[in-house]
Design an enzyme around this catalytic site. Structure first.
Site, short mmCIF file in Angstrom:
data_model
loop_
_atom_site.label_atom_id
_atom_site.label_comp_id
_atom_site.label_asym_id
_atom_site.label_seq_id
_atom_site.Cartn_x
_atom_site.Cartn_y
_atom_site.Cartn_z
N TRP A 11 0.55 -1.16 -0.28
CA TRP A 11 0.02 0.27 0.33
C TRP A 11 1.07 1.22 0.02
O TRP A 11 1.65 1.33 0.86
CB TRP A 11 -0.66 -0.07 1.32
CG TRP A 11 -1.99 0.84 1.24
CD1 TRP A 11 -2.82 1.44 0.66
CD2 TRP A 11 -1.84 1.81 2.97
NE1 TRP A 11 -3.18 2.58 1.95
CE2 TRP A 11 -2.56 2.83 2.69
CE3 TRP A 11 -1.64 2.14 3.90
CZ2 TRP A 11 -3.60 3.53 3.32
CZ3 TRP A 11 -2.49 2.25 4.77
CH2 TRP A 11 -2.92 3.68 4.60
N ASP B 252 -0.32 -5.98 9.51
CA ASP B 252 -1.03 -4.63 8.62
C ASP B 252 -2.56 -5.58 8.52
O ASP B 252 -2.32 -6.10 6.84
CB ASP B 252 -1.40 -3.40 7.60
CG ASP B 252 -1.97 -2.60 7.22
OD1 ASP B 252 -1.29 -2.05 7.14
OD2 ASP B 252 -2.94 -2.91 8.47
N LYS C 26 -13.27 -1.16 5.97
CA LYS C 26 -13.63 -2.02 5.13
C LYS C 26 -14.50 -3.44 6.11
O LYS C 26 -15.95 -3.48 6.03
CB LYS C 26 -12.49 -2.91 4.48
CG LYS C 26 -11.59 -1.98 3.24
CD LYS C 26 -10.76 -1.10 3.82
CE LYS C 26 -10.05 -0.36 2.87
NZ LYS C 26 -9.06 0.56 3.79
#
Lengths: 462, 427
Positions: free
Chosen positions: B157, B238, B274
């Site tokens: 990311w 993560d 999310k």
């Protein structure tokens, strides 16, 4: 710290010559020491053929992490909660309380939240700079709708996490674009200011502000220190209702402060956490900021809606940068976004929507102004009652009028650390050790009791 | 001479005073501040929003959409909202609400029966979603390991690099994605782990790797964990998509459970953006496993110290929602069902798109579209092809070819397949 860990180990073991003076915790030399430690219950007994693997997972690499110092302000509330006395009074944190000493959710906030619930809006990410509707109303609230800085698009506004978050964005901007520049902060100031600039690696120094002799503003000292600072320093000013003293400059004094800042090519940096709470009028409380903007100065302003809309826990505020051109404002805004993205990506929606709904709706906005006057009014009444009680009870003729002259949620009583401790230990009155009391936590009913406590601490404790 | 000097000084002073007292600002402080580069992900959304084409498709940011292409507020969240509406006022998140959130969060990733949860051998704090949790850890890492670096997978990311850089922790990389196979470059990955200095800090995606969607197998995770033990590396996870990879929360936490079994004291950033659709509320959690409860208290105090100077305390609304949902068995079950629905829709879209491309006679192999997991497909499209999709077909994605499959719907999948075929049919 790793070094602490290493020194602990070396203290426990004799020096190994074949180790070339460097201790490696993963090595077999440490096995004797560490095997004595409590067995990790997760450890399987299967052998990996190397001792160092078995040992490595036993020890946390954060062995040397010590307890952080407790926060002086929040710690007061914690101590208050732990106190069982019926007489206890919490004058620590600046959170508004009703006369019944209950937290207060503003009616306009309840209405706004109901509207939001009915609409069932989605929970998508805000843009990095925050909710556009919020940014618009927050700028207008601060500078006044139609102000040239807004009309000319010279203002960069980015939603931040209340005052703290907005200050931190500004601090990071200063660190990046004015490396080495200092921020001048008042002595005293809100305790967290120093933490923010320290963590952002921005050097700071203090300018004189509070005069204990007069329990008022040391104006000459303030001007002198601002003058003496290196050209191009950032001067942190409290827009209104100075925290912790409650002492604000007069309009004439603000003019002189602006003069010296311009003279020294400093940049003014306002922290506006109490707009509306000082005088009860949102516009009047923004007059210092507007004065500076009217002079055409470039300035920074951090805003918070924690107190004036009671949105403490929603973390809603903004950082505003007034620039000399629309192009500069666009560039500055882009850099603020660049700072925010690796901090938290985008700011939280809930508080932003509440503010946008309240401030953006004429009916709700008017209702808010009324509630604001009520809250500020209650504090003014409490100040009066406290002053009356102190004047009546104090046989030594001390001048307590500073209580009436000071403004906003806080009052700097002039009590010393030891005297403040007496307030807590003997009278169960919780306050910060710098002598600051939060009048928002005081009811009319408790004024007499508080007066007794203050008089006792002042005269009988040294 | 003296008079001349005085005159010059007087002139200068007057001009300066006059200059400063005009309404135009005398000083331009921000002259040297340039335009920041646009964030590669956010700018895709911006471009999409300004596009007026009725056919436009946003495959940029990883935010879930339903089959009508609309953002979704989960029913469990709506129920949660109703439950907390008008709740007692909170000035800052109360200790009990904070610890409830943290407790429920860590149970999700570590398993509800994990010993060290029961024994308090972890430091957990709420954080501003995944970004905030990573940043908090990065700041903590620099504070206590000032010389350390962070090893990030290639690719990762994009914001990971920004986060550790702004925390002043230098970044290093390790091999991860194999562009040829469009899968995991396992041998190179293991080499890089081995060659890194002992006790390095590594960032790992436990499932649904962003941007590639390529995850190690269970066996590969075990090998990685073993090598981490040999090297004494610090594993930082993560976890942004728990539940989105397979539809099952526990399955998606398998990698972490493996590391736990092997005795690693890990760190983990969690996001509810999310999987609970709470994007804008910024709710997440940072946890660091500790040797004992005493150390946990110390570490937690340091983490809170860092947050105090950043934003003081996290926003309460999202925290209330998450802790309400996770501690209400009915709401939690509802959430798990809804999570499966979201994950399944994405699986279906992957298959449908792949099939459509096959039917169109695409010369390329699109196996990776269904092999990769989670929200994203690392399509393998080149920047030029991405540009064409944008300009000619109004289809938006990041230039690395990452497509958010959540933006694909039954009604737009044919259009999308055609467009991809158009830009790739000649190789």
């Amino acid at each position: 710290m790793a070094s602490t860990m290493l020194s602990l180990v070396s203290a426990a073991l004799p020096l190994q010559e074949n180790h070339k003076g460097k201790m490696n915790l993963g090595s077999s030399d440490c096995s004797t020491f560490l095997r004595k430690e409590k067995r990790n219950p997760f450890m399987k007994t299967k052998s990996f053929g190397r001792i160092n693997m078995a040992i490595a997972v036993n020890t946390s690499r954060f062995e040397g992490v010590t307890m952080a110092p407790p926060d002086p302000i929040l710690g007061v509330s914690e101590a208050f909660r732990a106190d069982n006395s019926l007489m206890k009074l919490n004058l620590g944190v600046g959170a508004y309380r009703t006369e019944e000493l209950q937290p207060y959710v503003l009616n306009v906030v309840k209405k706004a939240e109901n509207l939001m619930l009915e609409r069932g809006e989605n929970k998508e990410y805000l843009p990095i700079e925050g909710l556009a509707a919020f940014n618009k109303v927050t700028a207008e609230l601060l500078f006044g709708a139609g102000n040239p800085v807004i009309e000319q698009q010279r203002l960069a506004t980015v939603q931040g996490l209340s005052g703290t978050g907005s200050l931190r964005l500004a601090a990071a901007l200063i660190e990046r674009y004015f490396p080495g520049a200092k921020v001048l902060i008042s002595s005293p100031t809100w305790g967290n200011h120093k933490n923010i600039f320290n963590d952002a690696r921005v050097p700071w120094s203090e300018y004189r502000y509070y005069d204990p002799k007069t329990v008022g503003l040391d104006f000459d000292g303030m001007i002198s220190d601002i003058k003496a600072a290196p050209e191009g320093s950032f001067v942190l000013l409290h827009g209104c209702a100075h925290n912790p003293t409650g002492i604000d400059p007069t309009p004439e004094q603000w003019e002189k402060i602006a003069d010296v800042i311009q003279e020294k090519n400093h940049i003014p940096f306002f922290d506006v956490a109490y707009q509306g709470f000082a005088s009860g009028s949102l516009d009047a409380d923004a007059s210092s900021v507007r004065l500076f903007a009217a002079r055409g100065m470039e300035l920074l302003v951090a805003q918070s809606y924690s107190k004036n809309l009671g949105l403490y826990a929603e973390r809603i505020g903004a950082i505003n940068v007034v620039c000399s051109s629309a192009d500069a404002a666009a560039r500055v805004k882009s850099q603020l976004k660049r700072i925010a993205r690796p901090m938290y990506s985008n700011p939280p929606i809930h508080g932003a929507r509440i503010v946008a709904n309240v401030v953006g709706d004429p009916a709700l906005f008017n209702e808010w102004k009324e509630e604001m006057e009520l809250m500020a009014g209650r504090i003014k009444n409490v100040r009066q009652k406290l002053f009356d009680s102190l004047s009546a009870k104090d046989k030594c003729g001390k001048d307590w009028s500073f209580i009436l002259k000071q403004i906003g949620m806080f009052s700097f009583t002039g009590l010393s650390k030891v005297q403040s401790e007496n307030m807590t230990n003997k009278w169960h009155v919780y306050m910060t050790k710098d002598g600051r009391i939060s009048l928002a936590g005081l009811s009319l009913a408790k004024c007499e009791y508080l007066a007794d406590a203050i008089i006792d601490s002042f005269h009988c404790v040294s | 001479m003296q008079r001349t000097r005085m005159m010059i000084k007087w002139t200068h002073d007057t001009v300066r005073r006059r200059f400063m007292s005009t309404s135009a600002a005398a000083i331009d402080w921000w002259n040297h501040v340039g335009h920041a580069p646009k964030d590669p992900i956010m700018s895709v959304t911006e471009a999409f929003l300004s596009d007026t084409s009725p056919n436009k498709i946003n495959l940029g940011v990883g935010a879930y959409r339903d089959d009508d292409g609309r953002p979704v507020v989960l029913q469990c969240v709506r129920d949660g909202e109703a439950k907390i509406a008008g709740t007692g006022f909170l000035e800052s998140v109360s200790a009990s609400v904070s610890s409830k959130l943290v407790e429920e969060s860590v149970k999700l990733i570590y398993g509800k029966d994990a010993d060290f949860i029961k024994e308090g051998r972890f430091a957990g704090v709420q954080a501003l979603s995944g970004t905030g949790a990573c940043r908090l850890f990065a700041e903590f890492q620099r504070r206590f390991y000032p010389q350390s670096k962070i090893y990030l997978p290639i690719p990762t990311w994009s914001n990971h690099h920004n986060i550790w850089r702004d925390a002043q922790v230098p970044g290093r990389t390790f091999h991860y994605y194999h562009p040829d196979s469009k899968g995991l470059h396992f041998a190179a990955l293991m080499d890089d782990i081995k060659n890194a200095p002992d006790r390095s800090f590594f960032l790992l995606h436990p499932c649904a790797h962003n941007p590639t969607g390529v995850d190690p197998t269970e066996e590969q995770w075990r090998d990685i964990s073993n090598l981490f033990k040999v090297k004494n590396h610090f594993p930082f996870f993560d976890m942004a998509y728990q539940g989105f990879a397979s539809g099952d929360l526990d399955k998606d936490a398998k990698a972490m459970r493996i590391f736990l079994e092997d005795g690693h004291l890990i760190g983990c950033a969690q996001s509810f953006a999310k999987n609970m659709g709470l994007y804008g509320h910024r709710v997440g959690c940072l946890s660091v496993l500790c040797a004992d409860a005493k150390q946990a208290v110390a570490i937690k105090s340091q983490l809170q110290h860092i947050t105090r100077a950043m934003y003081s305390s996290p926003p309460v609304h999202g925290i209330l929602l998450v802790s309400t949902i996770l501690s209400d068995p009915h709401l939690k079950e509802l959430w798990k069902k809804e999570l499966k629905v979201m994950a399944n829709r994405i699986h279906r879209m992957r298959s449908t798109l792949r099939e459509s491309l096959k039917k169109l006679g695409s010369p390329l192999n699109w196996d990776h579209m269904t092999n990769q997991v989670g929200m994203f497909c690392f399509s393998g499209l080149s920047p030029d092809q991405v540009n064409r999709l944008m300009k000619e077909f109004h289809i938006y994605m990041t230039y690395d070819g990452r497509m958010s499959m959540a933006g694909v719907t039954t009604s737009n999948v044919s259009y999308l397949a055609n467009a991809i075929h158009e830009v790739t049919k000649f190789g």
